[in-house]
Each structure stands twice: as C-alpha cells, then as structure tokens.
Design an enzyme around this catalytic site. Structure first.
Site, mmCIF file in Angstrom:
data_model
loop_
_atom_site.group_PDB
_atom_site.id
_atom_site.type_symbol
_atom_site.label_atom_id
_atom_site.label_comp_id
_atom_site.label_asym_id
_atom_site.label_seq_id
_atom_site.Cartn_x
_atom_site.Cartn_y
_atom_site.Cartn_z
ATOM 1 C CG ASN A 9 20.109 68.663 -26.487
ATOM 2 O OD1 ASN A 9 19.650 67.758 -27.189
ATOM 3 N ND2 ASN A 9 21.310 68.602 -25.934
ATOM 4 C CE LYS A 11 20.908 66.988 -22.608
ATOM 5 N NZ LYS A 11 21.662 67.017 -21.376
ATOM 6 C CG HIS A 94 25.613 68.319 -25.659
ATOM 7 N ND1 HIS A 94 25.818 67.445 -24.627
ATOM 8 C CD2 HIS A 94 24.663 69.196 -25.248
ATOM 9 C CE1 HIS A 94 25.001 67.780 -23.619
ATOM 10 N NE2 HIS A 94 24.298 68.836 -23.975
ATOM 11 C CD GLU A 96 24.368 64.848 -22.508
ATOM 12 O OE1 GLU A 96 23.614 64.647 -23.476
ATOM 13 O OE2 GLU A 96 24.009 65.473 -21.485
ATOM 14 C CD GLU A 166 24.614 72.704 -22.801
ATOM 15 O OE1 GLU A 166 23.421 72.865 -22.564
ATOM 16 O OE2 GLU A 166 25.070 71.668 -23.301
ATOM 17 N N GLY A 172 21.839 68.447 -16.156
ATOM 18 C CA GLY A 172 21.013 67.355 -15.641
ATOM 19 C C GLY A 172 21.169 67.117 -14.154
ATOM 20 C CB SER A 211 19.989 72.731 -14.009
ATOM 21 O OG SER A 211 20.580 71.440 -13.932
HETATM 22 P P1 13P Z 1 19.611 70.095 -18.567
HETATM 23 O O1 13P Z 1 18.799 71.341 -18.882
HETATM 24 O O2 13P Z 1 18.752 68.872 -18.433
HETATM 25 O O3 13P Z 1 20.542 70.314 -17.428
HETATM 26 O O4 13P Z 1 20.520 69.807 -19.860
HETATM 27 C C1 13P Z 1 21.312 70.821 -20.353
HETATM 28 C C2 13P Z 1 21.876 70.394 -21.653
HETATM 29 O O5 13P Z 1 22.763 69.574 -21.712
HETATM 30 C C3 13P Z 1 21.309 70.982 -22.880
HETATM 31 O O6 13P Z 1 22.096 70.703 -23.987
#
Ligand code: 13P
Length: 249
Positions: A9, A11, A94, A96, A166, A172, A211
């Site tokens: 992903n 983003k 997601h 976010e 997640e 992140g 992560s």
């Molecule tokens: P990270 O791997 O940067 O922690 O992000 C995870 C994520 O939100 C994937 O959709």
C-alpha cells in the site's frame, strides 16, 4: 492451502519517476517460487502500473473506491473505472480512511459490496487503536468492523475478498504486533467467519499489516492464520519489498 499474499500500500506517495523505478525494480528480480504480489499505487498512477505490470505476475489495485456506480460524485472513482484500468484488488476501510476521512462501518461495507459487485477482490482492513487495545476491546472492535461487512454481503462476500488486520498502533510506528498478538486476532477473525461458513473461513486470506519488513515478515507469516502482509513504508522501495518476498519464499 492458502497462498501468501504480499500487498504493498503506497498510500499518498509517488511520482511518475518513482513508479517506474519501483515497478521496474520489482520486475527485474523474478523468482520461480513467489507469493502472490499486488501493489496499490495512488489513483493517478494506476494506468502506469497497468502498462508496466500487464502480463507480469504482479497485480495492481486501488487504495479505495466509491460505493456509487457513477454519476455526480466529484472527486470519486468507481469500481468500473478500476476494472477499466486492469485492477484486480481494492483496499476497503483502511484505518486512515476511517479516521482521517470519516468512513464508518456502513460506508466501508457499502464500498466492499460495490467492489464485489463489480468483480474486484476487496481487501477489508480492520484493526483497533492503542486505546482500544489497552481497554481490552480489540476483539469487540474487530468483530464490529467485520460483522458490518458480513451482514451486508453475507459470508459469501469473503469467497473472493480478503481481510487485513492492521492494528492502528502498529501502522507507520515501527512497532509491530508480535506474531502471538497478530495470530490471536487472526484466529479470532477466522473463527467469526467460520461460525457462518467453515469452508469459506478455511480459504480466506487474512493479511497482517503494521510495520512489516524484511526482518519480521518470516516470523509473522509462519503463523497458522497469517496469510501474508499489507505493507506500507517497506513497499516503497523495490529492495525493501523484495526483502519481504525473499524472507517468505
Ligand atoms: P506501515 O507498513 O508503514 O506500518 O503501514 C501499514 C499500512 O497501513 C498498510 O496499509
């Protein structure tokens, strides 16, 4: 047997130059044995992904979609547009999207249904915040997020789709759920689906996200109910994403 799915992903990252370098880097390192792989570029780069990845073993998809089929929805992108660009998968719900853009469980379920109806493979993202975990509400939160889709689409909705667990506190942050923590939630999710249909639950891929990198992927993906990863930061460089692939093949 469920085959590992490795999903990147991106983003809101990228540029035309970055997309070329990243995808050419991934394509330049073939392997005979490989997990299923998919990348999720931002919308403007889907056509570029299509032209670079068509005919390769790497699939591509979008990070979200509109629940609407077409019409006066300025700024939105429909499932049929994603199909037109060769997308196979789409992320739905997601964290976010839920926290920054106000998508609630019903919105997420509507998007999941729209993706299914169009023939896409939706990946439903679920997960608790740190506060919810500390208050021991992880299972309740994940169950609520999952049931919204089960109620709307039926358990058959997971014949084609997938789930990504997640934990928000692991996204992140460099703080990964331990394999035990992730496995416990994955088993819980599979159990909820199995309650409605054993066979569909047994075939359902449940990815872990938060992560994931080349050093922790093998331990996570070795667990019984962890069928791959949804990777953010470590999917933005070919060498980092390939390190995850190589750790699990
Ligand atoms: P990270 O791997 O940067 O922690 O992000 C995870 C994520 O939100 C994937 O959709």
């Amino acid at each position: 047997m469920r085959k590992i799915l490795l999903a990147g992903n991106w983003k809101m990252h990228g540029s035309k130059a970055m997309v070329s370098a990243l995808l050419e880097g991934l394509l330049a390192a073939p392997r005979r044995e490989t997990p299923d792989m998919v990348v999720f570029p931002p919308f403007p780069y889907l056509a570029q992904a299509q032209s670079l990845l068509a005919g390769s073993p790497i699939a591509w998809g979008a990070q979200t979609l509109s629940p609407e089929a077409q019409g006066a929805h300025t700024g939105e992108v429909s499932a049929s547009m994603l199909l037109d660009l060769g997308c196979r998968y789409v992320l739905v719900g997601h964290s976010e999207r839920r926290t920054l853009y106000g998508e609630n469980d019903a919105d997420v379920a509507a998007r999941y249904a729209a993706a299914l109806a169009a023939g896409l493979e939706p990946i439903l993202c679920v997960g608790e915040t740190l506060q919810e975990r500390e208050e021991e509400r992880t299972e309740a939160v994940v169950e609520r997020q999952l049931e919204a889709v089960l109620d709307r689409c039926g358990v058959e909705g997971f014949e084609r789709g997938a789930v990504a667990y997640e934990p928000v506190w692991a996204i992140g942050t460099g703080r990964t759920a331990t394999p035990d923590q992730a496995q416990a939630v994955h088993a819980f999710i599979r159990g909820k689906v199995a309650y409605r249909n054993d066979i569909i639950a047994g075939q359902l891929r449940i990815l872990y996200g938060g992560s994931v990198n080349g050093s922790n992927a093998a331990d996570l993906f070795a667990r019984e109910d962890i069928d791959g990863g949804l990777v953010g930061g470590a999917s933005l460089k070919a060498e980092d994403f390939l390190a995850i692939r190589d750790a699990v093949t």
